[in-house]
Design a protein around this motif. Structure first.
Motif, PDB file in Angstrom:
ATOM      1  N   ALA A   1       0.857  -1.196   0.000  1.00 42.65           N
ATOM      2  CA  ALA A   1       0.000   0.000   0.000  1.00 42.65           C
ATOM      3  C   ALA A   1       0.887   1.238   0.000  1.00 42.65           C
ATOM      4  CB  ALA A   1      -0.899  -0.002   1.224  1.00 42.65           C
ATOM      5  N   ALA A   2       0.623   2.137  -0.930  1.00 39.83           N
ATOM      6  CA  ALA A   2       1.427   3.350  -1.052  1.00 39.83           C
ATOM      7  C   ALA A   2       1.194   4.314   0.107  1.00 39.83           C
ATOM      8  CB  ALA A   2       1.119   4.042  -2.387  1.00 39.83           C
ATOM      9  N   SER A   3      -0.012   4.251   0.704  1.00 40.22           N
ATOM     10  CA  SER A   3      -0.331   5.162   1.807  1.00 40.22           C
ATOM     11  C   SER A   3      -1.306   4.459   2.755  1.00 40.22           C
ATOM     12  CB  SER A   3      -0.948   6.452   1.264  1.00 40.22           C
ATOM     13  OG  SER A   3      -2.132   6.151   0.553  1.00 40.22           O
ATOM     14  N   PRO A   4      -1.459   5.000   3.959  1.00 36.28           N
ATOM     15  CA  PRO A   4      -2.397   4.392   4.903  1.00 36.28           C
ATOM     16  C   PRO A   4      -3.823   4.402   4.351  1.00 36.28           C
ATOM     17  CG  PRO A   4      -0.970   5.964   6.026  1.00 36.28           C
ATOM     18  CD  PRO A   4      -0.742   6.133   4.548  1.00 36.28           C
ATOM     19  N   PRO A   5      -4.633   3.425   4.723  1.00 35.24           N
ATOM     20  CA  PRO A   5      -6.016   3.395   4.247  1.00 35.24           C
ATOM     21  C   PRO A   5      -6.830   4.522   4.873  1.00 35.24           C
ATOM     22  CG  PRO A   5      -5.703   1.726   5.922  1.00 35.24           C
ATOM     23  CD  PRO A   5      -4.351   2.324   5.643  1.00 35.24           C
ATOM     24  N   THR A   6      -7.863   4.919   4.168  1.00 34.88           N
ATOM     25  CA  THR A   6      -8.812   5.902   4.686  1.00 34.88           C
ATOM     26  C   THR A   6     -10.185   5.233   4.717  1.00 34.88           C
ATOM     27  OG1 THR A   6      -9.393   6.741   2.498  1.00 34.88           O
ATOM     28  CG2 THR A   6      -7.512   7.799   3.629  1.00 34.88           C
ATOM     29  N   GLU A   7     -11.118   5.874   5.373  1.00 34.23           N
ATOM     30  CA  GLU A   7     -12.477   5.331   5.396  1.00 34.23           C
ATOM     31  C   GLU A   7     -13.026   5.236   3.975  1.00 34.23           C
ATOM     32  OE1 GLU A   7     -14.889   7.397   8.280  1.00 34.23           O
ATOM     33  OE2 GLU A   7     -13.411   7.044   9.870  1.00 34.23           O
ATOM     34  N   ALA A   8     -12.718   6.204   3.137  1.00 28.53           N
ATOM     35  CA  ALA A   8     -13.201   6.189   1.751  1.00 28.53           C
ATOM     36  C   ALA A   8     -12.568   5.057   0.955  1.00 28.53           C
ATOM     37  CB  ALA A   8     -12.922   7.532   1.081  1.00 28.53           C
ATOM     38  N   SER A   9     -11.257   4.841   1.131  1.00 28.83           N
ATOM     39  CA  SER A   9     -10.596   3.781   0.352  1.00 28.83           C
ATOM     40  C   SER A   9     -11.091   2.397   0.769  1.00 28.83           C
ATOM     41  CB  SER A   9      -9.071   3.876   0.481  1.00 28.83           C
ATOM     42  OG  SER A   9      -8.638   3.525   1.784  1.00 28.83           O
ATOM     43  N   VAL A  10     -11.357   2.215   2.061  1.00 28.65           N
ATOM     44  CA  VAL A  10     -11.861   0.922   2.527  1.00 28.65           C
ATOM     45  C   VAL A  10     -13.305   0.731   2.073  1.00 28.65           C
ATOM     46  CG1 VAL A  10     -12.413  -0.457   4.575  1.00 28.65           C
ATOM     47  CG2 VAL A  10     -10.233   0.764   4.438  1.00 28.65           C
ATOM     48  N   ARG A  11     -14.079   1.795   2.112  1.00 35.87           N
ATOM     49  CA  ARG A  11     -15.464   1.718   1.602  1.00 35.87           C
ATOM     50  C   ARG A  11     -15.460   1.280   0.137  1.00 35.87           C
ATOM     51  NH1 ARG A  11     -20.437   4.049   2.808  1.00 35.87           N
ATOM     52  NH2 ARG A  11     -19.594   5.272   4.515  1.00 35.87           N
ATOM     53  N   ASN A  12     -14.519   1.795  -0.653  1.00 32.55           N
ATOM     54  CA  ASN A  12     -14.442   1.453  -2.065  1.00 32.55           C
ATOM     55  C   ASN A  12     -14.024   0.011  -2.317  1.00 32.55           C
ATOM     56  OD1 ASN A  12     -15.309   3.984  -2.879  1.00 32.55           O
ATOM     57  ND2 ASN A  12     -13.221   4.799  -3.001  1.00 32.55           N
ATOM     58  N   GLN A  13     -13.429  -0.653  -1.305  1.00 31.63           N
ATOM     59  CA  GLN A  13     -13.061  -2.065  -1.459  1.00 31.63           C
ATOM     60  C   GLN A  13     -14.295  -2.976  -1.460  1.00 31.63           C
ATOM     61  OE1 GLN A  13     -10.305  -3.064   1.671  1.00 31.63           O
ATOM     62  NE2 GLN A  13      -8.677  -1.781   0.847  1.00 31.63           N
ATOM     63  N   VAL A  14     -15.396  -2.491  -0.913  1.00 27.98           N
ATOM     64  CA  VAL A  14     -16.628  -3.290  -0.849  1.00 27.98           C
ATOM     65  C   VAL A  14     -17.375  -3.106  -2.159  1.00 27.98           C
ATOM     66  CG1 VAL A  14     -18.795  -3.665   0.376  1.00 27.98           C
ATOM     67  CG2 VAL A  14     -16.733  -3.011   1.647  1.00 27.98           C
ATOM     68  N   LYS A  15     -17.289  -4.103  -3.021  1.00 28.09           N
ATOM     69  CA  LYS A  15     -17.900  -4.003  -4.350  1.00 28.09           C
ATOM     70  C   LYS A  15     -19.363  -4.444  -4.337  1.00 28.09           C
ATOM     71  CE  LYS A  15     -14.092  -2.636  -6.187  1.00 28.09           C
ATOM     72  NZ  LYS A  15     -13.853  -1.238  -6.091  1.00 28.09           N
ATOM     73  N   ASP A  16     -19.639  -5.582  -3.725  1.00 26.60           N
ATOM     74  CA  ASP A  16     -21.002  -6.131  -3.707  1.00 26.60           C
ATOM     75  C   ASP A  16     -21.447  -6.294  -2.268  1.00 26.60           C
ATOM     76  OD1 ASP A  16     -21.103  -6.396  -6.503  1.00 26.60           O
ATOM     77  OD2 ASP A  16     -19.952  -8.257  -6.380  1.00 26.60           O
ATOM     78  N   GLY A  17     -22.036  -5.270  -1.712  1.00 25.46           N
ATOM     79  CA  GLY A  17     -22.485  -5.376  -0.332  1.00 25.46           C
ATOM     80  C   GLY A  17     -23.220  -4.128   0.106  1.00 25.46           C
ATOM     81  N   GLN A  18     -23.994  -4.318   1.141  1.00 23.83           N
ATOM     82  CA  GLN A  18     -24.780  -3.232   1.720  1.00 23.83           C
ATOM     83  C   GLN A  18     -24.049  -2.770   2.978  1.00 23.83           C
ATOM     84  OE1 GLN A  18     -28.580  -4.687   2.998  1.00 23.83           O
ATOM     85  NE2 GLN A  18     -29.221  -2.724   3.824  1.00 23.83           N
ATOM     86  N   ILE A  19     -23.371  -1.626   2.913  1.00 20.49           N
ATOM     87  CA  ILE A  19     -22.542  -1.123   4.011  1.00 20.49           C
ATOM     88  C   ILE A  19     -23.421  -0.517   5.091  1.00 20.49           C
ATOM     89  CG2 ILE A  19     -20.794   0.585   4.639  1.00 20.49           C
ATOM     90  CD1 ILE A  19     -19.595   0.200   1.841  1.00 20.49           C
ATOM     91  N   SER A  20     -23.128  -0.891   6.352  1.00 16.74           N
ATOM     92  CA  SER A  20     -23.858  -0.295   7.476  1.00 16.74           C
ATOM     93  C   SER A  20     -22.968   0.630   8.304  1.00 16.74           C
ATOM     94  CB  SER A  20     -24.465  -1.375   8.367  1.00 16.74           C
ATOM     95  OG  SER A  20     -23.449  -2.178   8.932  1.00 16.74           O
ATOM     96  N   THR A  21     -21.654   0.347   8.370  1.00 17.39           N
ATOM     97  CA  THR A  21     -20.751   1.146   9.205  1.00 17.39           C
ATOM     98  C   THR A  21     -19.367   1.214   8.576  1.00 17.39           C
ATOM     99  OG1 THR A  21     -21.856   0.332  11.197  1.00 17.39           O
ATOM    100  CG2 THR A  21     -19.714   1.326  11.517  1.00 17.39           C
ATOM    101  N   VAL A  22     -18.771   2.391   8.609  1.00 16.80           N
ATOM    102  CA  VAL A  22     -17.361   2.561   8.261  1.00 16.80           C
ATOM    103  C   VAL A  22     -16.792   3.521   9.285  1.00 16.80           C
ATOM    104  CG1 VAL A  22     -15.684   3.345   6.546  1.00 16.80           C
ATOM    105  CG2 VAL A  22     -17.823   2.315   5.785  1.00 16.80           C
ATOM    106  N   GLY A  23     -15.650   3.173   9.863  1.00 16.33           N
ATOM    107  CA  GLY A  23     -15.047   4.054  10.857  1.00 16.33           C
ATOM    108  C   GLY A  23     -13.654   3.610  11.238  1.00 16.33           C
TER     109      GLY A  23
END
Length: 193
Positions: free
Chosen positions: A99-121
């Motif tokens: 990983a070139a840089s630390p993950p962010t909430e947005a980058s981890v959210r984008n890893q979820v391709k097929d799913g219904q997200i309830s929480t990111v933090g």
């Protein structure tokens, strides 16, 4: 003969008095009738509940700089930079990636391709800070029955010097795996190798 009967009567009377004196006093107690004991009904857990008495053992992938505890006895599938562990309807997957840089909430959210997200933090675990995303998605079809289960998935992304460790925990929606998943996510740590 009257004397003999009188003596005999005295002896019997003396024995009766002696026995009465030697016997402990009895007290009268009233007992209430106890209701009949009914056996406790068997515990009915939703499918996918991990038992409370599960033992956890440390897992280290050769050549990867992390350690995590997983339930003892679960089937392991080796992956190039990690492993997957399964038992019935639950699974744990741990892998690393550059990983070139630390993950962010947005980058981890984008890893979820097929799913219904309830929480990111952002959360803090014993192994450090991680981005946590919780979402629901369909499981892979069972290889025998073809049945698909709706899973609740927790993904943690840890970061250290150009490397991410991605810890994914999944089990059926409704299973009470809060404590086991906390044990696993709290056990993650970076190692020196």
């Amino acid at each position: 003969m009257k004397v003999r009967h009188s003596v005999m009567a005295l002896v019997v009377a003396g024995l009766a008095v002696g026995c009465a004196a030697a016997a402990p006093a009895q007290t009268q107690t009233q007992t209430q009738e106890q209701p009949p004991v009914t056996p406790r009904a068997a515990e009915s857990n939703p499918p996918g509940d991990i038992p409370d008495d599960t033992l956890f053992v440390a897992y280290r992938h050769p050549g990867q700089p992390y350690e995590v505890k997983v339930p003892e006895g679960w089937a392991r599938t080796d992956l190039p930079t990690g492993a997957g562990f399964t038992d019935k309807l639950n699974s744990i997957r741990i892998e690393t990636a550059p990983a070139a840089s630390p993950p962010t909430e947005a980058s981890v959210r984008n890893q979820v391709k097929d799913g219904q997200i309830s929480t990111v933090g952002t959360v803090t675990r014993k192994g450090g800070r991680a981005i946590r995303v919780v979402y629901r998605a369909d499981s892979s079809p069972d290889p025998v029955t073809g049945k698909v289960v709706r899973d609740e998935i927790e993904r943690y992304v840890f970061y250290r010097t150009g490397r991410e460790a991605i810890l994914t925990l999944s089990g059926p929606v409704g299973a009470d795996n809060v404590d086991p998943w906390r044990t696993v996510s709290d056990s993650f740590r970076w190692t020196t190798s």
